[in-house]
Design a protein around this motif. Structure first.
Motif, PDB file in Angstrom:
ATOM      1  N   PRO A   1       0.819  -1.223   0.000  1.00 43.92           N
ATOM      2  CA  PRO A   1       0.000   0.000   0.000  1.00 43.92           C
ATOM      3  C   PRO A   1       0.852   1.272   0.000  1.00 43.92           C
ATOM      4  CG  PRO A   1      -0.734  -1.527   1.690  1.00 43.92           C
ATOM      5  CD  PRO A   1       0.568  -2.048   1.172  1.00 43.92           C
ATOM      6  N   ARG A   2       0.256   2.357  -0.471  1.00 42.26           N
ATOM      7  CA  ARG A   2       0.938   3.654  -0.460  1.00 42.26           C
ATOM      8  C   ARG A   2       0.335   4.546   0.626  1.00 42.26           C
ATOM      9  NH1 ARG A   2      -0.272   3.449  -6.092  1.00 42.26           N
ATOM     10  NH2 ARG A   2       1.280   2.104  -7.075  1.00 42.26           N
ATOM     11  N   LEU A   3       1.218   5.344   1.208  1.00 40.53           N
ATOM     12  CA  LEU A   3       0.868   6.204   2.334  1.00 40.53           C
ATOM     13  C   LEU A   3       1.268   7.627   1.986  1.00 40.53           C
ATOM     14  CD1 LEU A   3      -0.015   5.838   5.369  1.00 40.53           C
ATOM     15  CD2 LEU A   3       2.417   5.742   5.913  1.00 40.53           C
ATOM     16  N   THR A   4       0.414   8.588   2.297  1.00 41.26           N
ATOM     17  CA  THR A   4       0.796   9.993   2.143  1.00 41.26           C
ATOM     18  C   THR A   4       1.485  10.437   3.424  1.00 41.26           C
ATOM     19  OG1 THR A   4      -1.023  10.400   0.627  1.00 41.26           O
ATOM     20  CG2 THR A   4      -0.061  12.322   1.698  1.00 41.26           C
ATOM     21  N   THR A   5       2.604  11.133   3.292  1.00 40.24           N
ATOM     22  CA  THR A   5       3.449  11.432   4.428  1.00 40.24           C
ATOM     23  C   THR A   5       4.339  12.623   4.085  1.00 40.24           C
ATOM     24  OG1 THR A   5       5.060  10.432   5.942  1.00 40.24           O
ATOM     25  CG2 THR A   5       5.197   9.764   3.635  1.00 40.24           C
ATOM     26  N   SER A   6       5.399  12.821   4.851  1.00 41.83           N
ATOM     27  CA  SER A   6       6.409  13.804   4.464  1.00 41.83           C
ATOM     28  C   SER A   6       7.783  13.216   4.745  1.00 41.83           C
ATOM     29  CB  SER A   6       6.201  15.126   5.200  1.00 41.83           C
ATOM     30  OG  SER A   6       6.475  14.964   6.571  1.00 41.83           O
ATOM     31  N   LEU A   7       8.795  13.827   4.144  1.00 42.38           N
ATOM     32  CA  LEU A   7      10.158  13.304   4.210  1.00 42.38           C
ATOM     33  C   LEU A   7      11.014  14.206   5.072  1.00 42.38           C
ATOM     34  CD1 LEU A   7      10.595  12.381   0.435  1.00 42.38           C
ATOM     35  CD2 LEU A   7       9.734  10.949   2.293  1.00 42.38           C
ATOM     36  N   VAL A   8      11.873  13.598   5.854  1.00 41.68           N
ATOM     37  CA  VAL A   8      12.810  14.345   6.696  1.00 41.68           C
ATOM     38  C   VAL A   8      14.219  13.821   6.419  1.00 41.68           C
ATOM     39  CG1 VAL A   8      11.131  14.838   8.513  1.00 41.68           C
ATOM     40  CG2 VAL A   8      12.468  12.727   8.605  1.00 41.68           C
ATOM     41  N   GLY A   9      15.206  14.602   6.837  1.00 41.81           N
ATOM     42  CA  GLY A   9      16.580  14.173   6.663  1.00 41.81           C
ATOM     43  C   GLY A   9      17.087  14.309   5.246  1.00 41.81           C
ATOM     44  N   ILE A  10      16.413  15.096   4.453  1.00 45.98           N
ATOM     45  CA  ILE A  10      16.832  15.326   3.071  1.00 45.98           C
ATOM     46  C   ILE A  10      16.315  16.687   2.645  1.00 45.98           C
ATOM     47  CG2 ILE A  10      14.788  14.111   2.167  1.00 45.98           C
ATOM     48  CD1 ILE A  10      16.604  13.193  -0.197  1.00 45.98           C
ATOM     49  N   ALA A  11      17.136  17.408   1.887  1.00 41.82           N
ATOM     50  CA  ALA A  11      16.695  18.699   1.359  1.00 41.82           C
ATOM     51  C   ALA A  11      15.655  18.461   0.270  1.00 41.82           C
ATOM     52  CB  ALA A  11      17.886  19.468   0.793  1.00 41.82           C
ATOM     53  N   ASP A  12      14.668  19.348   0.184  1.00 39.32           N
ATOM     54  CA  ASP A  12      13.590  19.158  -0.795  1.00 39.32           C
ATOM     55  C   ASP A  12      14.153  18.988  -2.208  1.00 39.32           C
ATOM     56  OD1 ASP A  12      11.724  19.377   1.211  1.00 39.32           O
ATOM     57  OD2 ASP A  12      11.312  21.501   0.851  1.00 39.32           O
ATOM     58  N   GLU A  13      15.212  19.755  -2.534  1.00 39.43           N
ATOM     59  CA  GLU A  13      15.718  19.693  -3.913  1.00 39.43           C
ATOM     60  C   GLU A  13      16.442  18.386  -4.207  1.00 39.43           C
ATOM     61  OE1 GLU A  13      16.244  22.048  -1.672  1.00 39.43           O
ATOM     62  OE2 GLU A  13      18.347  22.665  -1.565  1.00 39.43           O
ATOM     63  N   ASP A  14      16.716  17.587  -3.182  1.00 40.08           N
ATOM     64  CA  ASP A  14      17.395  16.309  -3.406  1.00 40.08           C
ATOM     65  C   ASP A  14      16.427  15.119  -3.473  1.00 40.08           C
ATOM     66  OD1 ASP A  14      19.846  17.579  -3.414  1.00 40.08           O
ATOM     67  OD2 ASP A  14      20.156  17.317  -1.254  1.00 40.08           O
ATOM     68  N   ILE A  15      15.164  15.360  -3.206  1.00 43.78           N
ATOM     69  CA  ILE A  15      14.189  14.261  -3.233  1.00 43.78           C
ATOM     70  C   ILE A  15      13.992  13.810  -4.680  1.00 43.78           C
ATOM     71  CG2 ILE A  15      11.822  13.568  -2.675  1.00 43.78           C
ATOM     72  CD1 ILE A  15      11.782  15.884  -0.628  1.00 43.78           C
ATOM     73  N   VAL A  16      13.954  12.509  -4.879  1.00 40.43           N
ATOM     74  CA  VAL A  16      13.645  11.955  -6.198  1.00 40.43           C
ATOM     75  C   VAL A  16      12.637  10.822  -6.026  1.00 40.43           C
ATOM     76  CG1 VAL A  16      15.846  12.521  -7.334  1.00 40.43           C
ATOM     77  CG2 VAL A  16      15.628  10.378  -6.028  1.00 40.43           C
ATOM     78  N   VAL A  17      11.854  10.610  -7.074  1.00 42.10           N
ATOM     79  CA  VAL A  17      10.989   9.435  -7.110  1.00 42.10           C
ATOM     80  C   VAL A  17      11.891   8.204  -7.144  1.00 42.10           C
ATOM     81  CG1 VAL A  17       9.310   8.177  -8.530  1.00 42.10           C
ATOM     82  CG2 VAL A  17       9.098  10.655  -8.233  1.00 42.10           C
ATOM     83  N   GLY A  18      11.580   7.229  -6.335  1.00 38.91           N
ATOM     84  CA  GLY A  18      12.417   6.031  -6.268  1.00 38.91           C
ATOM     85  C   GLY A  18      13.322   5.998  -5.043  1.00 38.91           C
ATOM     86  N   LEU A  19      13.381   7.107  -4.330  1.00 39.64           N
ATOM     87  CA  LEU A  19      14.198   7.178  -3.118  1.00 39.64           C
ATOM     88  C   LEU A  19      13.724   6.132  -2.103  1.00 39.64           C
ATOM     89  CD1 LEU A  19      16.374   9.039  -1.650  1.00 39.64           C
ATOM     90  CD2 LEU A  19      14.408  10.210  -0.638  1.00 39.64           C
TER      91      LEU A  19
END
Lengths: 148, 390
Positions: free
Chosen positions: A96-114
């Motif tokens: 299943p997929r969950l909506t959430t947020s990411l920490v420990g990474i700068a927004d500009e470094d986020i990629v799909v597949g992380l």
């Protein structure tokens, strides 16, 4: 409703075990005891087989970012100091997929597949939100190396 | 031939003025559009015996208030909970109602005062987004995710990653729709837009910028639906409802993504068009290549790309390249939203584009007329559609 506060999750009979699990820092998912698969969002029946025997089990907490956004618009007064901030969907190892947020990474470094792993943000004594942090090949807390 | 095909027709259209921060009440905007539609059709107010409303409370006017204020006596009503997604449903139900004899003339009444009610569009005032498990466009307020734009942004980010698309493809859509609005004296947005303007517009919810989001405007449109026989006797040539297919829902559907993209619980794997996405064309007895223009709910630029793929005008992952070179512009292979759409004409929930379809099929579209337009298709990313013919 206090419009200056960050909204809290709405706890229902169907999703209560999820939020109680978060308070205990365990990511739990509903599983269908009939067809043996996890599903989201929480519901009283299995969306595949309509079975009613739902069991809550601890998930691995690992997953993959399938999409994300970066919010710039000051829609919520309570989030004004956070701008810009990310929100993401994470596909858990269990499916299943969950909506959430990411920490420990700068927004500009986020990629799909992380590849990410759950951690828990205790907002107050009552509410804990799961968020996800990059995990590297070396271990659960990985080598993301980004402040964020 | 399906029994409903060509049994109902649009006999009249009317609009209020469109603008931002208009001083008129919703009733005043609705009355202006209603009066214009009756005049267009040559119908008397007393002949309207049905109402269809997709934008009631909290955004617009409810059916009972409309009937009370406009002095109507109706025997058929269809009102959905307020959402743009229910435009097709309102029109389809009106066609079914006149086909089934539940009403002679159904007025589809859409009034939107978005500038007055804009708190509904995101943030603490978006109480629909506050529902358990979030809103229907993937809003999730505990994470600060709100407003329909968030759902379109989530879908387009994934699309970019799967297919190497860029945000410049969205600029192509925005600039094209603005170019259409420049040929429409009733459009709210009358200032030319360049690709650079699009690139320079501020980020709202990345990857979407301000010029990827439709305008927030006020206005009303009324569309009068009656039986084909009745319509033939009225003032204007009928625009027939030739084929239709209903809204899709299920775990493979996300309101702002084509099936298979992988948003929310959609299973990955794009197969488009799926056979059932061609139902409206089959009911109308035509092929995709017979469609002279496409009209869609363009609340956000990615939705235009997604609908082109969902309905098979191009293959999955191709739309971002396919739209380049003027293909969806007036004079191109498949003109899209020729009045400027929600992006640049006005946000009357898509009814402004339904009215444009009618003008086009009557040959009343002036300098934006699609030459020889015979079949026009209304289709949305959530899978519903209506094929119109003259």
């Amino acid at each position: 409703m206090d419009v200056t506060a960050k909204p809290k999750p709405r706890v229902t009979p169907d999703n209560r075990p999820f939020w109680e699990g978060c308070r205990e820092h365990v990511l739990k998912l509903p599983w269908c005891a009939e067809c043996g698969r996890a599903f989201l969002p929480p519901a009283p029946v299995c969306p595949r087989c309509f079975g009613e025997r739902i069991e809550w089990r601890a998930a691995s907490g690992r997953g993959t970012v399938t999409t994300f956004v970066v919010v710039h618009q000051p829609w919520f007064p309570a989030f004004a100091d956070d701008l810009p901030y990310n929100a993401a969907q994470v596909e858990l190892e269990e499916g299943p997929r969950l909506t959430t947020s990411l920490v420990g990474i700068a927004d500009e470094d986020i990629v799909v597949g992380l590849e990410v792993e759950a951690e828990f943000d205790d907002l107050d004594g009552e509410t804990t939100l799961p968020r996800f942090r990059p995990r590297g090949p070396g271990g659960p807390r990985g080598s993301s190396g980004h402040a964020g | 031939m399906t029994v409903i095909s060509d049994r109902a027709a649009i006999a009249g259209i009317g609009a209020s003025r469109f603008g931002r921060h208009l001083p008129e009440s919703q009733l005043a905007l609705g009355a202006a559009a209603f009066r214009a539609a009756l005049e267009d059709a040559g119908l008397d107010r007393s002949e309207v015996d049905g109402l269809a409303v997709n934008l009631g409370w909290p955004l617009g006017l409810d059916y009972d208030r409309i009937a009370e204020a406009f002095g109507l006596d109706v025997r058929y009503v269809n009102q959905t909970w307020t959402h743009g997604r229910f435009v097709t449903m309102a029109l389809q139900q009106a066609a079914l109602a006149v086909g089934a004899g539940l009403a002679e003339v159904v007025a589809c009444v859409a009034v939107a005062s978005f500038t007055r009610e804009r708190d509904l569009l995101g943030g603490p005032g978006d109480f629909e987004g506050m529902r358990e498990e979030g809103g229907t466009h993937a809003e999730n307020p505990p994470y600060g995710l709100t407003a329909p734009a968030a759902g379109a942004a989530l879908a387009y980010r994934r699309y970019m990653s799967l297919y190497g698309a860029t945000t410049d493809a969205l600029g192509e859509v925005a600039v094209t729709l603005r170019s259409h609005a420049l040929r429409n004296p009733n459009a709210v947005m009358r200032k030319p837009m360049t690709r650079d303007d699009h690139r320079a517009s501020r980020e709202v919810v990345a990857p979407l910028r301000l010029f990827d989001c439709c305008i927030v405007s006020d206005g009303a449109v009324v569309v009068l639906v009656t039986s084909a026989e009745r319509a033939r006797d009225l003032r204007k040539p009928p625009v027939f409802i030739s084929g239709m297919q209903g809204i899709r829902a299920g775990r493979d559907e996300f309101i702002f993504a084509p099936p298979g993209l992988g948003i929310n619980q959609q299973r990955p794997g794009r197969v488009t068009p799926r056979p059932e996405d061609g139902d409206a064309l089959r009911m109308a007895g035509i092929e995709r290549g017979d469609v002279d223009g496409l009209y869609t709910y363009d609340a956000f630029t990615p939705l235009v790309l997604f609908v082109l793929e969902r309905f098979g005008f191009c293959a999955p992952g191709e739309a971002h390249a396919w739209v380049r070179g003027g293909r969806i512009a007036l004079g191109g292979a498949l003109p899209v939203n020729t009045s400027g759409g929600l992006m640049s004409e006005a946000h009357v929930s898509g009814w402004n584009s339904i009215a444009e379809i009618v003008r086009q099929l009557r040959g009343e579209a002036g300098e934006r007329q699609i030459a020889g337009a015979r079949y026009l298709q209304w289709a949305t990313v959530w899978g519903d559609s209506i094929v119109f013919r003259r």
